[in-house]
Design a protein around this motif. Structure first.
Motif, PDB file in Angstrom:
ATOM      1  N   GLY A 277       5.268 -40.848 -51.150  1.00 57.24           N
ATOM      2  CA  GLY A 277       6.599 -40.247 -51.250  1.00 57.24           C
ATOM      3  C   GLY A 277       6.803 -39.503 -52.564  1.00 57.24           C
ATOM      4  O   GLY A 277       7.785 -38.778 -52.726  1.00 57.24           O
ATOM      5  N   SER A 278       5.880 -39.663 -53.519  1.00 59.29           N
ATOM      6  CA  SER A 278       6.064 -39.007 -54.823  1.00 59.29           C
ATOM      7  C   SER A 278       5.263 -37.712 -54.912  1.00 59.29           C
ATOM      8  O   SER A 278       4.300 -37.508 -54.174  1.00 59.29           O
ATOM      9  CB  SER A 278       5.562 -39.894 -55.966  1.00 59.29           C
ATOM     10  N   ARG A 279       5.663 -36.888 -55.864  1.00 60.41           N
ATOM     11  CA  ARG A 279       4.906 -35.681 -56.162  1.00 60.41           C
ATOM     12  C   ARG A 279       3.745 -36.085 -57.074  1.00 60.41           C
ATOM     13  O   ARG A 279       3.943 -36.789 -58.078  1.00 60.41           O
ATOM     14  CB  ARG A 279       5.828 -34.701 -56.896  1.00 60.41           C
ATOM     15  N   VAL A 280       2.549 -35.711 -56.678  1.00 61.87           N
ATOM     16  CA  VAL A 280       1.366 -36.175 -57.418  1.00 61.87           C
ATOM     17  C   VAL A 280       0.367 -35.040 -57.661  1.00 61.87           C
ATOM     18  O   VAL A 280       0.374 -34.016 -56.965  1.00 61.87           O
ATOM     19  CB  VAL A 280       0.619 -37.303 -56.643  1.00 61.87           C
ATOM     20  N   LYS A 281      -0.471 -35.287 -58.656  1.00 55.68           N
ATOM     21  CA  LYS A 281      -1.634 -34.410 -58.888  1.00 55.68           C
ATOM     22  C   LYS A 281      -2.858 -35.211 -58.464  1.00 55.68           C
ATOM     23  O   LYS A 281      -3.010 -36.363 -58.874  1.00 55.68           O
ATOM     24  CB  LYS A 281      -1.719 -34.059 -60.369  1.00 55.68           C
ATOM     25  N   VAL A 282      -3.686 -34.634 -57.591  1.00 51.50           N
ATOM     26  CA  VAL A 282      -4.886 -35.352 -57.157  1.00 51.50           C
ATOM     27  C   VAL A 282      -6.105 -34.640 -57.721  1.00 51.50           C
ATOM     28  O   VAL A 282      -6.301 -33.440 -57.489  1.00 51.50           O
ATOM     29  CB  VAL A 282      -4.989 -35.394 -55.611  1.00 51.50           C
ATOM     30  N   THR A 283      -6.892 -35.369 -58.490  1.00 50.94           N
ATOM     31  CA  THR A 283      -8.115 -34.784 -59.051  1.00 50.94           C
ATOM     32  C   THR A 283      -9.282 -35.192 -58.163  1.00 50.94           C
ATOM     33  O   THR A 283      -9.553 -36.384 -57.992  1.00 50.94           O
ATOM     34  CB  THR A 283      -8.331 -35.310 -60.491  1.00 50.94           C
ATOM     35  N   THR A 284      -9.930 -34.197 -57.573  1.00 51.72           N
ATOM     36  CA  THR A 284     -11.093 -34.480 -56.718  1.00 51.72           C
ATOM     37  C   THR A 284     -12.312 -33.798 -57.352  1.00 51.72           C
ATOM     38  O   THR A 284     -12.167 -33.072 -58.339  1.00 51.72           O
ATOM     39  CB  THR A 284     -10.913 -33.906 -55.291  1.00 51.72           C
ATOM     40  N   ILE A 285     -13.485 -34.015 -56.773  1.00 51.57           N
ATOM     41  CA  ILE A 285     -14.660 -33.355 -57.365  1.00 51.57           C
ATOM     42  C   ILE A 285     -14.584 -31.833 -57.185  1.00 51.57           C
ATOM     43  O   ILE A 285     -15.221 -31.092 -57.907  1.00 51.57           O
ATOM     44  CB  ILE A 285     -16.012 -33.886 -56.811  1.00 51.57           C
ATOM     45  N   GLU A 286     -13.742 -31.401 -56.239  1.00 51.57           N
ATOM     46  CA  GLU A 286     -13.612 -29.953 -56.036  1.00 51.57           C
ATOM     47  C   GLU A 286     -12.523 -29.331 -56.892  1.00 51.57           C
ATOM     48  O   GLU A 286     -12.333 -28.119 -56.884  1.00 51.57           O
ATOM     49  CB  GLU A 286     -13.317 -29.659 -54.567  1.00 51.57           C
ATOM     50  N   GLY A 287     -11.761 -30.141 -57.596  1.00 57.31           N
ATOM     51  CA  GLY A 287     -10.698 -29.600 -58.440  1.00 57.31           C
ATOM     52  C   GLY A 287      -9.392 -30.350 -58.253  1.00 57.31           C
ATOM     53  O   GLY A 287      -9.380 -31.434 -57.672  1.00 57.31           O
ATOM     54  N   GLU A 288      -8.295 -29.745 -58.744  1.00 58.64           N
ATOM     55  CA  GLU A 288      -7.003 -30.442 -58.706  1.00 58.64           C
ATOM     56  C   GLU A 288      -6.094 -29.878 -57.621  1.00 58.64           C
ATOM     57  O   GLU A 288      -6.077 -28.679 -57.391  1.00 58.64           O
ATOM     58  CB  GLU A 288      -6.296 -30.266 -60.049  1.00 58.64           C
ATOM     59  N   LEU A 289      -5.348 -30.782 -57.003  1.00 56.64           N
ATOM     60  CA  LEU A 289      -4.375 -30.361 -55.994  1.00 56.64           C
ATOM     61  C   LEU A 289      -3.049 -31.014 -56.340  1.00 56.64           C
ATOM     62  O   LEU A 289      -3.019 -32.160 -56.800  1.00 56.64           O
ATOM     63  CB  LEU A 289      -4.812 -30.847 -54.614  1.00 56.64           C
ATOM     64  N   VAL A 290      -1.958 -30.279 -56.116  1.00 59.73           N
ATOM     65  CA  VAL A 290      -0.643 -30.853 -56.393  1.00 59.73           C
ATOM     66  C   VAL A 290       0.163 -30.837 -55.102  1.00 59.73           C
ATOM     67  O   VAL A 290       0.106 -29.869 -54.337  1.00 59.73           O
ATOM     68  CB  VAL A 290       0.079 -30.036 -57.493  1.00 59.73           C
ATOM     69  N   GLY A 291       0.862 -31.926 -54.840  1.00 60.06           N
ATOM     70  CA  GLY A 291       1.670 -31.974 -53.626  1.00 60.06           C
ATOM     71  C   GLY A 291       2.402 -33.301 -53.530  1.00 60.06           C
ATOM     72  O   GLY A 291       2.458 -34.054 -54.498  1.00 60.06           O
ATOM     73  N   VAL A 292       2.930 -33.562 -52.340  1.00 60.05           N
ATOM     74  CA  VAL A 292       3.637 -34.827 -52.136  1.00 60.05           C
ATOM     75  C   VAL A 292       2.711 -35.763 -51.348  1.00 60.05           C
ATOM     76  O   VAL A 292       2.181 -35.383 -50.302  1.00 60.05           O
ATOM     77  CB  VAL A 292       4.963 -34.611 -51.370  1.00 60.05           C
ATOM     78  N   ALA A 293       2.497 -36.974 -51.890  1.00 52.83           N
ATOM     79  CA  ALA A 293       1.664 -37.964 -51.201  1.00 52.83           C
ATOM     80  C   ALA A 293       2.464 -38.480 -50.014  1.00 52.83           C
ATOM     81  O   ALA A 293       3.433 -39.212 -50.186  1.00 52.83           O
ATOM     82  CB  ALA A 293       1.307 -39.103 -52.153  1.00 52.83           C
ATOM     83  N   LYS A 294       2.076 -38.060 -48.811  1.00 49.70           N
ATOM     84  CA  LYS A 294       2.878 -38.372 -47.627  1.00 49.70           C
ATOM     85  C   LYS A 294       2.554 -39.727 -47.029  1.00 49.70           C
ATOM     86  O   LYS A 294       3.421 -40.499 -46.678  1.00 49.70           O
ATOM     87  CB  LYS A 294       2.645 -37.298 -46.552  1.00 49.70           C
ATOM     88  N   ASP A 295       1.235 -39.993 -46.883  1.00 47.68           N
ATOM     89  CA  ASP A 295       0.847 -41.209 -46.153  1.00 47.68           C
ATOM     90  C   ASP A 295      -0.660 -41.387 -46.290  1.00 47.68           C
ATOM     91  O   ASP A 295      -1.345 -40.536 -46.871  1.00 47.68           O
ATOM     92  CB  ASP A 295       1.215 -41.031 -44.668  1.00 47.68           C
TER      93      ASP A 295
END
Ligand code: BTN
Length: 323
Positions: A277-295
């Motif tokens: 439910g929060s806005r998050v930054k996800v760091t993966t091996i392919e780079g960073e993504l920003v969005g809302v963690a839905k489920d």
């Protein structure tokens, strides 16, 4: 049960003193063998009183993750029946993988007082000084390789729930597998596996839990992001008892998972998850993504909404909450 374990059991079961003769009779060994076993227990840190003509009395057990301590009263029937104990090891996951490759059965555990080269997710090092709980479980699940995250979901939910139940400290979960207290990481899970084309051959679930040591032990650059049970509770806990409770709850959840009953596990996990439910930054091996963690989806992958209507499914990465 080893002779040492039998002697301990007899000492624990007797209210007061138990004579050397009785111990020898009950454990089917000589009195001098009893004396030798008692000396070995004392060397390990057990405080045992003894008086001529009265016998022996157990005063205190050491805070060690010895097999006999973990198995003392253990109700799990598979997990923890075989315990490989190390006072110091490079990594319990490495050892458990080697044992599994050599045929170790499901439920075998490897436990250590400290790890010299503990392994974390994404190839990171895992800080593992004495006083923590560092252990790995060998599993042989009938699962396809891409279903393995379910096991990590189970392990993180079990660690969070058992720590909270046993200590009263309120825990949360941060996707994919961090157990946190007020946003600080207290435990991590590393699941590794070997698979054939259609199924997992064996998996090793490594659990690292910061218990009886202070936050000041961590390298300075980590100190703000981590915590320990001692830090949160203000007192030490019995680590062997905690491992026992973890094994019992894991076994129960694993048996449901094997039957395909995962809905209530996923619901409990979602309830504890502090990032959904929060806005998050996800760091993966392919780079960073920003969005809302839905489920999380049925395989445990994160569903991240990048913008309304556009959802990406991510199976591995690190999540940070942003405003
Ligand atoms: C993470 O990065 O969050 C996962 C950490 C997992 C650490 C545990 S400690 C026991 C086991 N042995 C290891 O070398 N790693 C895992």
């Amino acid at each position: 049960m080893s002779t040492r374990e039998e002697i301990l059991k007899e000492l624990r079961n007797s209210q007061g003193f138990v004579s050397g003769q009785d111990l020898a009779g009950r454990c089917r060994i000589s009195r001098s063998a009893v004396w030798k076993q008692i000396s070995n227990l004392r060397i390990k840190g057990y405080r045992i009183e003894s008086y001529p003509r009265r016998g022996y009395r157990l005063l205190e057990a050491p805070d060690l993750l010895l097999p006999e301590e973990i198995r003392n009263g253990l109700e799990a029937t598979v997990f923890g029946r075989t315990v490989h104990y190390h006072s110091s090891i490079t990594s319990t996951n490495e050892r458990a993988k080697a044992l599994a490759a050599a045929g170790a059965s499901e439920g075998t555990i490897v436990v250590a007082e400290e790890q010299r080269r503990g392994v974390g997710r994404l190839g990171r090092e895992w800080f593992s000084p004495p006083g923590g709980i560092w252990f790995s479980l060998v599993l042989r699940p009938l699962l396809a390789a891409d279903e393995l995250p379910k096991i990590t979901i189970l392990a993180s939910e079990v660690v969070a729930r058992v720590v909270e139940r046993e200590s009263g400290v309120k825990t949360g979960i941060k996707w994919p597998n961090d157990v946190t207290v007020a946003g600080r990481k207290m435990a991590g899970i590393l699941t590794e596996m070997t698979s054939t084309v259609d199924r997992v051959e064996y998996a090793v679930v490594g659990i690292g839990l910061n218990v009886n040591f202070g936050r000041c032990m961590f390298p300075a650059d980590m100190r703000n992001d981590v915590t320990t049970l001692l830090e949160e509770l203000g007192r030490e806990v019995n680590r062997a008892a905690l491992v026992r409770h973890l094994l019992e709850s894991f076994e129960e959840g694993y048996s449901d998972l094997k039957k395909g009953e995962i809905r209530s596990l996923f619901d409990r996990w979602r309830e504890r998850c502090e990032t959904l439910g929060s806005r998050v930054k996800v760091t993966t091996i392919e780079g960073e993504l920003v969005g809302v963690a839905k489920d999380i989806d049925s395989r445990g992958a994160l569903r991240l909404e990048l913008k309304p209507g556009l959802v990406r499914t991510i199976s591995a990465g690190d999540v940070t909450r942003i405003r």
